[in-house]
Design a protein around this motif. Structure first.
Motif, short mmCIF file in Angstrom:
data_model
loop_
_atom_site.label_atom_id
_atom_site.label_comp_id
_atom_site.label_asym_id
_atom_site.label_seq_id
_atom_site.Cartn_x
_atom_site.Cartn_y
_atom_site.Cartn_z
N ALA A 127 0.83 -1.21 0.00
CA ALA A 127 0.00 0.00 0.00
C ALA A 127 0.86 1.25 0.00
CB ALA A 127 -0.93 -0.01 1.22
N GLY A 128 2.00 1.20 0.71
CA GLY A 128 2.91 2.34 0.72
C GLY A 128 3.53 2.60 -0.63
N ARG A 129 3.57 1.59 -1.48
CA ARG A 129 4.10 1.76 -2.84
C ARG A 129 3.01 2.10 -3.85
NH1 ARG A 129 8.33 -3.35 -3.12
NH2 ARG A 129 9.77 -2.58 -1.53
N GLY A 130 1.78 2.25 -3.36
CA GLY A 130 0.71 2.67 -4.25
C GLY A 130 -0.10 1.54 -4.84
N THR A 131 0.17 0.30 -4.46
CA THR A 131 -0.57 -0.83 -5.00
C THR A 131 -1.90 -0.97 -4.28
OG1 THR A 131 1.51 -1.96 -5.47
CG2 THR A 131 -0.49 -3.31 -5.45
N LEU A 132 -2.95 -1.24 -5.05
CA LEU A 132 -4.26 -1.46 -4.45
C LEU A 132 -4.29 -2.85 -3.84
CD1 LEU A 132 -7.13 -0.48 -3.96
CD2 LEU A 132 -7.77 -1.42 -6.19
N ARG A 188 -2.43 13.39 -10.29
CA ARG A 188 -3.04 12.07 -10.46
C ARG A 188 -2.13 10.96 -9.96
NH1 ARG A 188 -4.73 14.07 -15.61
NH2 ARG A 188 -2.91 13.03 -16.53
N ASP A 189 -0.82 11.24 -10.03
CA ASP A 189 0.17 10.26 -9.57
C ASP A 189 -0.09 8.92 -10.24
OD1 ASP A 189 1.29 8.93 -6.35
OD2 ASP A 189 2.28 9.07 -8.30
N ASP A 190 0.15 8.87 -11.55
CA ASP A 190 -0.10 7.66 -12.31
C ASP A 190 0.71 6.48 -11.81
OD1 ASP A 190 -1.88 8.98 -13.84
OD2 ASP A 190 -0.51 9.38 -15.52
N ALA A 191 1.77 6.73 -11.03
CA ALA A 191 2.55 5.62 -10.50
C ALA A 191 1.72 4.71 -9.62
CB ALA A 191 3.75 6.15 -9.71
N ALA A 192 0.64 5.25 -9.07
CA ALA A 192 -0.18 4.44 -8.18
C ALA A 192 -1.33 3.78 -8.91
CB ALA A 192 -0.74 5.32 -7.05
N SER A 193 -1.55 4.12 -10.17
CA SER A 193 -2.71 3.59 -10.88
C SER A 193 -2.36 2.46 -11.84
CB SER A 193 -3.40 4.72 -11.66
OG SER A 193 -2.53 5.28 -12.62
N GLN A 194 -1.07 2.28 -12.17
CA GLN A 194 -0.69 1.24 -13.10
C GLN A 194 -0.27 -0.01 -12.34
OE1 GLN A 194 2.82 1.99 -15.34
NE2 GLN A 194 2.31 0.57 -16.98
N ALA A 195 -0.66 -1.16 -12.86
CA ALA A 195 -0.32 -2.42 -12.21
C ALA A 195 1.18 -2.69 -12.32
CB ALA A 195 -1.10 -3.57 -12.84
N SER A 196 1.74 -3.29 -11.28
CA SER A 196 3.15 -3.63 -11.27
C SER A 196 3.35 -4.96 -11.96
CB SER A 196 3.67 -3.69 -9.83
OG SER A 196 5.02 -4.07 -9.80
N GLY A 197 4.47 -5.10 -12.68
CA GLY A 197 4.76 -6.34 -13.38
C GLY A 197 6.22 -6.43 -13.74
N PRO A 198 6.66 -7.58 -14.26
CA PRO A 198 8.07 -7.75 -14.62
C PRO A 198 8.44 -6.88 -15.82
CG PRO A 198 6.79 -9.64 -15.33
CD PRO A 198 5.86 -8.79 -14.52
N LEU A 199 9.65 -6.38 -15.81
CA LEU A 199 10.14 -5.57 -16.92
C LEU A 199 11.65 -5.64 -16.95
CD1 LEU A 199 11.34 -2.56 -15.76
CD2 LEU A 199 8.95 -2.43 -15.08
N ASP A 200 12.23 -5.16 -18.06
CA ASP A 200 13.68 -5.10 -18.22
C ASP A 200 14.09 -3.64 -18.20
OD1 ASP A 200 16.31 -5.32 -18.85
OD2 ASP A 200 16.04 -6.40 -20.73
N LEU A 201 14.77 -3.23 -17.13
CA LEU A 201 15.17 -1.84 -17.00
C LEU A 201 16.15 -1.43 -18.09
CD1 LEU A 201 15.60 -1.40 -13.13
CD2 LEU A 201 13.84 -0.40 -14.60
N ARG A 221 6.33 -0.58 -12.28
CA ARG A 221 5.37 0.04 -13.19
C ARG A 221 6.16 0.76 -14.29
NH1 ARG A 221 4.40 0.98 -7.92
NH2 ARG A 221 2.61 -0.10 -7.03
N PRO A 222 6.18 0.21 -15.50
CA PRO A 222 7.07 0.75 -16.54
C PRO A 222 6.79 2.21 -16.89
CG PRO A 222 5.52 -0.86 -17.44
CD PRO A 222 5.43 -0.95 -15.97
N ASP A 223 5.52 2.61 -16.97
CA ASP A 223 5.21 3.99 -17.34
C ASP A 223 5.73 4.97 -16.29
OD1 ASP A 223 4.02 3.05 -19.58
OD2 ASP A 223 1.95 3.35 -18.90
N ALA A 224 5.54 4.62 -15.01
CA ALA A 224 6.01 5.50 -13.94
C ALA A 224 7.53 5.60 -13.92
CB ALA A 224 5.49 5.00 -12.59
N LEU A 225 8.21 4.46 -14.08
CA LEU A 225 9.66 4.48 -14.09
C LEU A 225 10.20 5.23 -15.31
CD1 LEU A 225 10.40 0.81 -12.95
CD2 LEU A 225 10.74 2.89 -11.62
N ARG A 226 9.55 5.04 -16.47
CA ARG A 226 9.99 5.76 -17.66
C ARG A 226 9.80 7.27 -17.48
NH1 ARG A 226 10.82 5.04 -23.27
NH2 ARG A 226 10.32 6.96 -24.41
#
Length: 460
Positions: free
Chosen positions: A216-221, A307-320, A351-356
């Motif tokens: 929850a502190g990281r914005g995940t529902l 809006r803080d989109d970092a909290a609205s996108q689902a977290s998933g695996p990605l390649d930094l 969350r790729p969009d937030a990190l990008r």
């Protein structure tokens, strides 16, 4: 010692209970052993005295040729008796307690000619081949009298000879000592089993609550947690669920409000833009269009931050590495000096969009204010580190934290004609902290600014 203390609540409680049980059992065991040893020694002394009293009476009644056989019959692995011309216990060697025991033996013998002597000595082995006592074991040292191991008795017989007896006082290890040790082990095992069973329904929910709070502190529902367990744990879980529901409702209300504001603001801005295009004065028209463009970018940046989109996108695996490589390619296509140093792949979960967006804002600042951007990605143990460096003037150390505030601008070192809104760093830190990470700024000794992102390994 601190390193030896378990980190888990279960093992800490188990350790405390085990230490308490072992301490209590050890104290009781020590008291019981001390008392049993005292009683055992007293019984050992009494046993030797009884046997020699019976032997003296018996020797008074048997013929002289039967004396050796009688003495041999009274000997045992623990008791040795013999008759000699010398006393095993020297004259004057007895202390007050030994004299009292000897006087009691005299009364039991009820013979005027008899004289009893007793001596408690510390000896590991008892001599059976001679009645002469070892001079090294002579009395005089308090340490030897503190824990006697053998009792020597000498009785003066009517014919002038001495009946000498010697036997160890310490009795064989009684079975209750082994039972006591087994009881301690059984108590420890019972405590561990009880702790395991009793806390099984507590530790699991507490761990789940900690994980949910971290997410929850990281914005995940996070779905509402079940509310089992003791009353205290249930109260804490209910409070967490209510807190999360209220925060989510607050964020949703704010997002809906800002969406409405966005709709309302874009319409008048578009209308003003059209009207500005109709102005005949070219210089005035260009100034109005430029101002409206600034307003549009400011509104969009403000809405993106709120809006803080970092909290609205689902977290998933990605390649930094791939994310950074794509970002660099986009900037290079615009003619900007942006380079990347990174491993072939760098797996992460986020969350790729937030990190990008966060990384893009840092690169935009580096290119705008430092002419170029050098990006470096690597893994530091379990953590991931992302560094963006430029060749700009840097930021004074006392102003670094202020630069993360919304709309903050460093006017004396940043170009006022770039059109920046002062939200780039605020948006970047919001996105990074939503992943449980942190971002730091530092002016390099050789000049330029370094922005360093640290993302926790738990995300990967």
């Amino acid at each position: 010692m601190i390193r030896l203390v378990p980190r888990s609540l279960v093992w800490r409680l188990a350790l405390l209970l085990v230490l308490a049980v072992v301490a209590a059992q050890a104290a009781a065991f020590a008291m019981f052993a001390s008392e049993a040893t005292r009683v055992g020694r007293a019984a050992g002394r009494t046993q030797v005295i009884d046997r020699i009293a019976i032997l003296v009476r018996l020797l008074d009644t048997v013929p002289a040729d039967a004396v050796p056989g009688t003495i041999a019959a009274f000997n045992s692995p623990r008791h040795h008796f013999s008759i000699g011309q010398a006393s095993l216990v020297p004259d004057g060697a007895m202390d007050a307690d030994e004299a009292r025991l000897a006087h009691g033996l005299d009364r039991r013998l009820q013979a005027d000619a008899s004289e009893a002597r007793l001596l408690l000595v510390k000896r590991d082995l008892v001599k059976h081949d001679s009645v002469e006592r070892d001079v090294a074991d002579a009395p005089g040292a308090e340490e030897r009298r503190a824990k006697p191991e053998a009792l020597q008795v000498s009785v003066h017989l009517a014919d002038g000879r001495w009946l000498n007896g010697e036997a160890p006082v310490a009795l064989p290890t009684p079975p209750w000592m082994r039972i006591g040790l087994f009881q301690i082990v059984a108590s420890v095992v019972a405590v561990l089993v009880a702790v395991g069973l009793g806390l099984r329904g507590v530790v699991g929910p507490v761990t789940a609550l900690a994980q949910a709070a971290e997410e929850a502190g990281r914005g995940t529902l996070v779905a509402p947690l079940p509310e089992p367990g003791p009353a205290e744990l249930k109260t804490m879980t209910i409070a967490f669920n209510r807190m999360q529901a209220r925060l989510r409702a607050y964020v949703d209300d704010r997002t809906r409000m800002l969406a409405a504001v966005s709709h309302d603001l874009r319409t008048p801005i578009a209308s003003l833009w059209l009207r500005a295009e109709m102005v005949e004065d070219e210089a005035l028209r260009a100034g109005m269009v430029r101002t409206l463009g600034d307003m549009k970018r400011m509104v969009e940046a403000t809405l993106s931050f709120a809006r803080d989109d970092a909290a609205s996108q689902a977290s998933g695996p990605l390649d930094l590495t791939e994310l950074a490589r794509t970002l660099v390619s986009d900037h290079v296509a615009l003619g900007r000096d942006v380079t990347l140093s990174a491993p072939e792949t760098l797996p992460f979960a986020g969350r790729p969009d937030a990190l990008r967006r966060a990384l893009d804002n840092l690169v935009e600042n580096a290119v705008r204010y430092g002419a170029r951007a050098r990006i470096a990605l690597d893994r530091d143990g379990a953590d991931v580190r992302i560094r963006v460096e430029d060749d700009g003037p840097g930021i004074p150390a006392d102003r670094v934290e202020a630069m993360f505030e919304p709309f903050a601008r460093l006017d004396d070192s940043r170009n006022d004609e770039t059109g920046g809104t002062g939200l780039g760093l605020a948006i970047a830190r919001s996105a990074i902290r939503a992943h449980g990470g942190e971002i730091r700024l530092a002016t390099l000794p050789q000049g330029g600014l370094r922005a360093e992102i640290v993302l926790p390994g738990a995300e990967g």
